[in-house]
Enzyme design. Structure first.
Site, PDB file in Angstrom:
ATOM      1  N   ILE A   1       1.328  -1.042   0.158  1.00 14.73           N
ATOM      2  CA  ILE A   1       0.056  -0.385   0.340  1.00 14.73           C
ATOM      3  C   ILE A   1       0.574   1.207   0.083  1.00 14.73           C
ATOM      4  O   ILE A   1       1.470   2.119   0.895  1.00 14.73           O
ATOM      5  CB  ILE A   1      -0.652  -0.058   1.112  1.00 14.73           C
ATOM      6  CG1 ILE A   1      -2.069  -1.055   1.620  1.00 14.73           C
ATOM      7  CG2 ILE A   1      -1.912   1.113   0.893  1.00 14.73           C
ATOM      8  CD1 ILE A   1      -2.695  -1.666   2.413  1.00 14.73           C
ATOM      9  N   PRO A   2       1.334   2.085  -1.239  1.00 11.33           N
ATOM     10  CA  PRO A   2       2.164   3.133  -1.426  1.00 11.33           C
ATOM     11  C   PRO A   2       2.251   3.893  -0.831  1.00 11.33           C
ATOM     12  O   PRO A   2       1.831   5.076  -1.706  1.00 11.33           O
ATOM     13  CB  PRO A   2       2.421   3.062  -2.966  1.00 11.33           C
ATOM     14  CG  PRO A   2       0.974   2.313  -3.638  1.00 11.33           C
ATOM     15  CD  PRO A   2       0.694   1.883  -2.123  1.00 11.33           C
ATOM     16  N   CYS A   3       1.900   3.783   0.243  1.00 11.38           N
ATOM     17  CA  CYS A   3       2.244   5.587   1.054  1.00 11.38           C
ATOM     18  C   CYS A   3       3.715   6.200   0.747  1.00 11.38           C
ATOM     19  O   CYS A   3       3.306   7.875   1.247  1.00 11.38           O
ATOM     20  CB  CYS A   3       1.649   5.252   2.785  1.00 11.38           C
ATOM     21  SG  CYS A   3       2.952   4.949   3.920  1.00 11.38           S
ATOM     22  N   HIS A   4       4.294   5.610   0.111  1.00 10.81           N
ATOM     23  CA  HIS A   4       5.563   6.164   0.281  1.00 10.81           C
ATOM     24  C   HIS A   4       5.596   6.993  -0.834  1.00 10.81           C
ATOM     25  O   HIS A   4       6.760   8.179  -1.160  1.00 10.81           O
ATOM     26  CB  HIS A   4       7.023   5.417  -0.269  1.00 10.81           C
ATOM     27  CG  HIS A   4       6.769   4.720  -1.770  1.00 10.81           C
ATOM     28  ND1 HIS A   4       5.959   3.210  -1.134  1.00 10.81           N
ATOM     29  CD2 HIS A   4       7.004   4.219  -2.708  1.00 10.81           C
ATOM     30  CE1 HIS A   4       5.931   2.818  -2.571  1.00 10.81           C
ATOM     31  NE2 HIS A   4       6.764   3.631  -3.341  1.00 10.81           N
ATOM     32  N   ARG A   5       4.244   6.900  -2.450  1.00  8.10           N
ATOM     33  CA  ARG A   5       3.670   8.063  -3.367  1.00  8.10           C
ATOM     34  C   ARG A   5       3.817   8.897  -2.810  1.00  8.10           C
ATOM     35  O   ARG A   5       3.217  10.217  -3.782  1.00  8.10           O
ATOM     36  CB  ARG A   5       3.858   7.394  -4.326  1.00  8.10           C
ATOM     37  CG  ARG A   5       4.156   5.907  -4.879  1.00  8.10           C
ATOM     38  CD  ARG A   5       3.107   4.853  -5.544  1.00  8.10           C
ATOM     39  NE  ARG A   5       3.889   3.933  -5.748  1.00  8.10           N
ATOM     40  CZ  ARG A   5       3.962   2.504  -6.016  1.00  8.10           C
ATOM     41  NH1 ARG A   5       2.028   2.763  -6.462  1.00  8.10           N
ATOM     42  NH2 ARG A   5       3.763   1.512  -6.765  1.00  8.10           N
TER      43      ARG A   5
END
Length: 343
Positions: free
Chosen positions: A306-310
């Site tokens: 779940i790409p919260c880094h984006r």
């Protein structure tokens, strides 16, 4: 890390320790012993982790004393522990060996950051955990742990591993395994519904997140294999190698309705692209919810998948990432390079 072990790469000294399953010993990366096969090793970030994993220190490379000769008293006490690692050396027995118990405590604390009894307990509990993980009977694990009472064993096990061994074995609905990656070790937790947690093991919030999972799902977390863990391990390998950056492993996040909406929105951000907190807030119905969006991203328990880094600031600068900004930058750079190569 395995490559560093095979090459005896000294730049990895102090970065990791390796446990050899076939011998029950853990070593430094530069140990001169014959190298085990990749399938027979576990990696740990500290000697304490290796002890709790059921391994004893190697006598050849001295992983607990890499830079200096261990004091004679500590060497003697460690030899006593290894004569019967599942037993117990009481203060009375120490006195019978002409060793002052308080001196033993102080020297171990000064040298290893743990008392002698804590060191011995780590060895006992590590061995007990290995038996439970291998499917051994809980009462047999208790009998070999050096605890005189079953309640004492359960209490000690729960303090270290979060759940009593009986509950962990019989009712464990959540399975956990460590996964090694180029950015550090991760912990994956899953059940039949899907992946529940994927975090770097050095993240401070992980212990709190595990507690949330146990309480909200009314179940336990135990070491064990699961098809979803096998899937995410394979997909992480593909992700870091650049083969593919998409994840198909089923996910089953645990959170509030708002958090679940925010996390689902994160999964719509294409690989190699970024979005702002304002963009997320607007998509979720209120452009003024930027702080709430930031909190929801910070409470995401499944990094990368779940790409919260984006998500970055509107001005393009990086901010807030539980795994560390250096990892966030690496992930974004990796994805942008992959995206450019695929175009």
């Amino acid at each position: 890390m395995y490559r560093a072990l095979v090459n005896r790469d000294s730049t990895f000294e102090g970065i990791f320790y390796v446990g050899v399953r076939t011998t029950g010993i853990f070593c430094r990366p530069t140990c001169t012993a014959k190298k085990p096969g990749r399938e027979n090793v576990d990696f740990f970030s500290t000697p304490s982790e290796a002890l709790h994993g059921g391994y004893r220190p190697c006598l050849r490379c001295n992983p607990m004393d890499p830079d200096k000769r261990v004091p004679q008293l500590i060497e003697r006490l460690r030899e006593e522990v290894e004569r019967a690692p599942g037993g117990k050396v009481t203060d009375k027995e120490l006195a019978g060996m002409s060793i002052d118990p308080s001196t033993a405590r102080r020297q171990f604390k000064r040298h290893y950051g743990m008392t002698f009894q804590a060191y011995h307990r780590a060895r006992r509990m590590g061995l007990a955990l290995r038996e439970v993980r291998k499917g051994g009977r809980v009462d047999e694990a208790k009998n070999g742990s050096g605890f005189e009472s079953a309640s004492g064993f359960r209490d000690a096990f729960a303090r270290i591993f979060g759940e009593s061994p009986t509950v962990a074995k019989k009712q464990g609905g959540l399975f956990a395994e460590r996964i090694e990656t180029p950015l550090g070790a991760m912990l994956a937790i899953t059940d039949d519904e899907g992946l529940r947690l994927l975090e770097f093991v050095d993240r401070r919030a992980m212990e709190r997140e595990m507690s949330i999972l146990r309480k909200r799902l009314h179940t336990n977390i135990v070491p064990g294999q699961h098809r979803h863990i096998d899937a995410v391990r394979s997909e992480l390998a593909d992700y870091f190698s650049g083969k593919t950056l998409e994840f198909t492993v089923p996910v089953a996040p645990v959170g509030s309705p708002f958090q679940l909406r925010a996390w689902e929105l994160l999964r719509t951000i294409p690989v190699g692209e970024t979005r702002s907190y304002s963009w997320m807030a607007k998509k979720l119905g209120d452009v003024e919810m930027r702080r709430a969006v930031g909190r929801a991203n910070g409470e995401n328990m499944m990094c990368i998948v779940i790409p919260c880094h984006r998500v970055i600031r509107a001005d393009g600068t990086l901010c807030g990432y539980g795994g560390g900004l250096w990892r966030k930058k690496w992930l974004l750079d990796h994805e942008q390079k992959w995206n450019a190569a695929a175009a």
